[in-house]
Design a protein around this motif. Structure first.
Motif, PDB file in Angstrom:
ATOM      1  N   HIS A  34       0.833  -1.203   0.000  1.00  0.00           N
ATOM      2  CA  HIS A  34       0.000   0.000   0.000  1.00  0.00           C
ATOM      3  C   HIS A  34       0.873   1.261   0.000  1.00  0.00           C
ATOM      4  O   HIS A  34       0.578   2.226  -0.701  1.00  0.00           O
ATOM      5  CB  HIS A  34      -0.932   0.018   1.206  1.00  0.00           C
ATOM      6  N   ILE A  35       1.934   1.244   0.783  1.00  0.00           N
ATOM      7  CA  ILE A  35       2.846   2.394   0.824  1.00  0.00           C
ATOM      8  C   ILE A  35       3.511   2.579  -0.537  1.00  0.00           C
ATOM      9  O   ILE A  35       3.641   3.704  -1.034  1.00  0.00           O
ATOM     10  CB  ILE A  35       3.883   2.218   1.943  1.00  0.00           C
ATOM     11  N   LYS A  36       3.912   1.474  -1.161  1.00  0.00           N
ATOM     12  CA  LYS A  36       4.545   1.551  -2.480  1.00  0.00           C
ATOM     13  C   LYS A  36       3.575   2.135  -3.511  1.00  0.00           C
ATOM     14  O   LYS A  36       3.953   2.977  -4.329  1.00  0.00           O
ATOM     15  CB  LYS A  36       4.999   0.161  -2.908  1.00  0.00           C
ATOM     16  N   ALA A  37       2.312   1.702  -3.479  1.00  0.00           N
ATOM     17  CA  ALA A  37       1.320   2.235  -4.412  1.00  0.00           C
ATOM     18  C   ALA A  37       1.101   3.720  -4.167  1.00  0.00           C
ATOM     19  O   ALA A  37       0.959   4.500  -5.109  1.00  0.00           O
ATOM     20  CB  ALA A  37      -0.005   1.480  -4.273  1.00  0.00           C
ATOM     21  N   TRP A  38       1.067   4.117  -2.900  1.00  0.00           N
ATOM     22  CA  TRP A  38       0.869   5.519  -2.559  1.00  0.00           C
ATOM     23  C   TRP A  38       2.004   6.369  -3.116  1.00  0.00           C
ATOM     24  O   TRP A  38       1.787   7.439  -3.675  1.00  0.00           O
ATOM     25  CB  TRP A  38       0.777   5.649  -1.040  1.00  0.00           C
ATOM     26  N   LYS A  39       3.231   5.873  -2.999  1.00  0.00           N
ATOM     27  CA  LYS A  39       4.384   6.634  -3.485  1.00  0.00           C
ATOM     28  C   LYS A  39       4.504   6.580  -5.005  1.00  0.00           C
ATOM     29  O   LYS A  39       4.696   7.594  -5.665  1.00  0.00           O
ATOM     30  CB  LYS A  39       5.671   6.089  -2.862  1.00  0.00           C
ATOM     31  N   ALA A  40       4.389   5.387  -5.581  1.00  0.00           N
ATOM     32  CA  ALA A  40       4.669   5.216  -7.004  1.00  0.00           C
ATOM     33  C   ALA A  40       3.555   5.752  -7.904  1.00  0.00           C
ATOM     34  O   ALA A  40       3.829   6.451  -8.871  1.00  0.00           O
ATOM     35  CB  ALA A  40       4.911   3.740  -7.304  1.00  0.00           C
ATOM     36  N   HIS A  41       2.316   5.441  -7.589  1.00  0.00           N
ATOM     37  CA  HIS A  41       1.229   5.773  -8.506  1.00  0.00           C
ATOM     38  C   HIS A  41       0.630   7.147  -8.255  1.00  0.00           C
ATOM     39  O   HIS A  41      -0.049   7.692  -9.117  1.00  0.00           O
ATOM     40  CB  HIS A  41       0.139   4.711  -8.435  1.00  0.00           C
ATOM     41  N   LEU A  42       0.854   7.708  -7.085  1.00  0.00           N
ATOM     42  CA  LEU A  42       0.309   9.034  -6.784  1.00  0.00           C
ATOM     43  C   LEU A  42       1.407  10.083  -6.589  1.00  0.00           C
ATOM     44  O   LEU A  42       1.101  11.217  -6.281  1.00  0.00           O
ATOM     45  CB  LEU A  42      -0.565   8.970  -5.525  1.00  0.00           C
ATOM     46  N   ALA A  43       2.658   9.685  -6.739  1.00  0.00           N
ATOM     47  CA  ALA A  43       3.803  10.583  -6.537  1.00  0.00           C
ATOM     48  C   ALA A  43       3.721  11.277  -5.181  1.00  0.00           C
ATOM     49  O   ALA A  43       4.012  12.460  -5.046  1.00  0.00           O
ATOM     50  CB  ALA A  43       3.906  11.604  -7.666  1.00  0.00           C
ATOM     51  N   ALA A  44       3.338  10.532  -4.170  1.00  0.00           N
ATOM     52  CA  ALA A  44       3.111  11.116  -2.849  1.00  0.00           C
ATOM     53  C   ALA A  44       4.401  11.393  -2.091  1.00  0.00           C
ATOM     54  O   ALA A  44       4.370  12.056  -1.062  1.00  0.00           O
ATOM     55  CB  ALA A  44       2.222  10.190  -2.019  1.00  0.00           C
ATOM     56  N   ASP A  45       5.517  10.904  -2.574  1.00  0.00           N
ATOM     57  CA  ASP A  45       6.769  11.172  -1.869  1.00  0.00           C
ATOM     58  C   ASP A  45       7.439  12.446  -2.369  1.00  0.00           C
ATOM     59  O   ASP A  45       8.527  12.785  -1.952  1.00  0.00           O
ATOM     60  CB  ASP A  45       7.717   9.984  -1.981  1.00  0.00           C
ATOM     61  N   ARG A  46       6.769  13.171  -3.242  1.00  0.00           N
ATOM     62  CA  ARG A  46       7.328  14.415  -3.772  1.00  0.00           C
ATOM     63  C   ARG A  46       6.975  15.571  -2.845  1.00  0.00           C
ATOM     64  O   ARG A  46       5.852  16.052  -2.818  1.00  0.00           O
ATOM     65  CB  ARG A  46       6.776  14.672  -5.171  1.00  0.00           C
ATOM     66  N   THR A  47       7.930  15.990  -2.060  1.00  0.00           N
ATOM     67  CA  THR A  47       7.745  17.127  -1.149  1.00  0.00           C
ATOM     68  C   THR A  47       8.846  18.137  -1.449  1.00  0.00           C
ATOM     69  O   THR A  47       9.735  18.367  -0.641  1.00  0.00           O
ATOM     70  CB  THR A  47       7.819  16.665   0.316  1.00  0.00           C
ATOM     71  N   SER A  48       8.744  18.738  -2.622  1.00  0.00           N
ATOM     72  CA  SER A  48       9.821  19.609  -3.095  1.00  0.00           C
ATOM     73  C   SER A  48       9.584  21.084  -2.804  1.00  0.00           C
ATOM     74  O   SER A  48      10.392  21.916  -3.200  1.00  0.00           O
ATOM     75  CB  SER A  48      10.010  19.405  -4.594  1.00  0.00           C
TER      76      SER A  48
END
Length: 135
Positions: A34-48
């Protein structure tokens, strides 16, 4: 194709290996998916952004988007491959399509093209996700 032997080494007391593997270890793997899907498919790890408030807002919006995709997937028929599809697959096949959308006072009308390959599934999802009718 054959035996798939798994070994569990743990310091947890009690419980059988099968229970520990199926209930604890596999559940942890599911959470990581679930965490991987959140990051990969929604670009949720982008905090620029340079401001923490902007990054926090961005993460909240990504969390809301994840919940919406999850609800859409859960509304799919139980025996359908769409029920296990990744979010980017759902977006590509169910959201990125041509449609006419007319907003009325009390409802939204979505007109799909006659050649829409997923028309049946979309109509089913519209009914499943529609707000409850008031009497």
């Amino acid at each position: 194709m054959g035996r798939d032997t798994r070994y569990v080494v743990t310091n947890l007391e009690g419980g059988r290996g099968k229970h520990l593997y199926e209930k604890l270890y596999s559940a942890r793997g599911q959470a990581e998916k679930h965490i991987k899907a959140w990051k990969a498919h929604l670009a949720a790890d982008r905090t620029s952004c340079s401001k923490a408030n902007a990054n926090q807002m961005r993460l909240m919006l990504h969390g809301c988007a994840y919940w919406i995709w999850w609800k859409l997937r859960a509304a799919c028929p139980k025996r359908s491959p769409w029920r296990r599809a990744q979010f980017d697959t759902l977006r590509l096949h169910l959201v990125k399509l041509a449609a006419t959308i007319v907003e009325k006072k009390t409802r939204i009308i979505v007109t799909l093209p006659a050649s829409c390959p997923r028309k049946g599934l979309l109509l089913l999802l519209f009914d499943a996700l529609a707000p409850p009718k008031t009497a």
